[in-house]
Design an enzyme around this catalytic site. Sequence first.
Site, mmCIF file in Angstrom:
data_model
loop_
_atom_site.group_PDB
_atom_site.id
_atom_site.type_symbol
_atom_site.label_atom_id
_atom_site.label_comp_id
_atom_site.label_asym_id
_atom_site.label_seq_id
_atom_site.Cartn_x
_atom_site.Cartn_y
_atom_site.Cartn_z
ATOM 1 N N HIS A 126 0.951 -1.431 0.155
ATOM 2 C CA HIS A 126 0.013 -0.054 0.168
ATOM 3 C C HIS A 126 0.774 1.350 0.026
ATOM 4 O O HIS A 126 0.732 2.273 -0.770
ATOM 5 C CB HIS A 126 -0.940 -0.109 0.984
ATOM 6 C CG HIS A 126 -1.604 1.356 1.447
ATOM 7 N ND1 HIS A 126 -2.911 1.617 1.034
ATOM 8 C CD2 HIS A 126 -1.198 2.394 2.064
ATOM 9 C CE1 HIS A 126 -3.200 2.658 1.326
ATOM 10 N NE2 HIS A 126 -2.190 3.089 2.001
ATOM 11 N N GLU A 127 1.869 1.483 1.062
ATOM 12 C CA GLU A 127 2.539 2.587 1.023
ATOM 13 C C GLU A 127 3.619 2.619 -0.192
ATOM 14 O O GLU A 127 3.754 3.860 -0.514
ATOM 15 C CB GLU A 127 3.718 2.413 2.156
ATOM 16 C CG GLU A 127 3.064 2.183 3.277
ATOM 17 C CD GLU A 127 2.240 3.376 3.776
ATOM 18 O OE1 GLU A 127 2.367 4.501 3.201
ATOM 19 O OE2 GLU A 127 1.077 3.149 4.482
ATOM 20 N N HIS A 130 1.455 4.156 -3.026
ATOM 21 C CA HIS A 130 1.380 5.818 -3.251
ATOM 22 C C HIS A 130 2.732 6.456 -3.952
ATOM 23 O O HIS A 130 2.510 7.199 -4.671
ATOM 24 C CB HIS A 130 1.637 6.243 -1.714
ATOM 25 C CG HIS A 130 0.466 6.192 -0.888
ATOM 26 N ND1 HIS A 130 -0.972 6.734 -1.343
ATOM 27 C CD2 HIS A 130 -0.048 5.662 0.413
ATOM 28 C CE1 HIS A 130 -1.916 6.524 -0.349
ATOM 29 N NE2 HIS A 130 -1.054 5.910 0.738
ATOM 30 N N GLU A 189 -5.839 6.858 -0.737
ATOM 31 C CA GLU A 189 -5.613 5.591 -0.047
ATOM 32 C C GLU A 189 -6.371 4.271 -0.725
ATOM 33 O O GLU A 189 -5.909 3.245 -0.617
ATOM 34 C CB GLU A 189 -6.431 5.762 1.368
ATOM 35 C CG GLU A 189 -5.932 6.933 2.373
ATOM 36 C CD GLU A 189 -4.422 6.500 2.497
ATOM 37 O OE1 GLU A 189 -4.164 5.362 2.656
ATOM 38 O OE2 GLU A 189 -3.539 7.400 2.578
#
Length: 265
Positions: A126-127, A130, A189
Amino acid sequence: MTFKPLITAVCIALMVSSCAKSPLGRSQLKLYPSNQMDAMGIQAFDSMKSEQKVSQTKVTNSFVSCVADYITRQVPKSVFAGEWEVVVFEDDQVNAFALPGGKIGVYTGLLKVTENQHQLAAVMGHEVGHVIAEHGNERMSNSTLIGVGMEVTNQLLNANQIANNNMIMAAIGLGVQVGVQLPFSRTHETEADIIGLQLMAQAGFDPRQSVNLWQNMDKASGGQRQLEFLSTHPAPATRIEDLQNNMDGAMNIFTASAEKPNCRK
């Protein structure tokens, strides 16, 4: 800045916005060059390392680095072609982050919530998602555009001598925050969740564990959350629903992956 240059800046920004696309096909506004974003990411990371306690626990560092290695190998070289730096910070906060320039930070508090390599991979994917989607660039660009847009509005109000100018600007500021900035962060997100789901699947981590992760996160929060409408992050239930809606594709990627990670705490 005079009124005419402000209008010009807004028009240029809107033209740039119509050209850029996120990995999921969403239109983006990106005003900053990648090398500048990388430099800012590296500077921020170096500052954090000098200000926060870095873990010296070999087992923990080995585990986190192992998961990160599998995840970052899936990142396109066009995003970052160098060697990723991974640091574990001694802190109880349940969090992790990735920055432009190939930097990843994981807090030890997160390792108390993630039960296995797959769940840590879900967070890390997920990070890194980004970074792949250049959300940092987009957020900075939109903040720049919002600032210009509010200054244009302010000059229009002054030019027309509207009463209670400050009160009107305060109302517009609140409207911008709730109507644009916060929902836009929720979009980031959700997009990072989907990119991360694909990344972890490509890396050989079980994407179904992303659902277990957010169930754990929900329990860890103890129900202490803002209403989703006024939050920069989707509620865990919303995230789980979005992940499940994209699970079939992720499972196909996972099944086809030749990667077989065996990272242990």
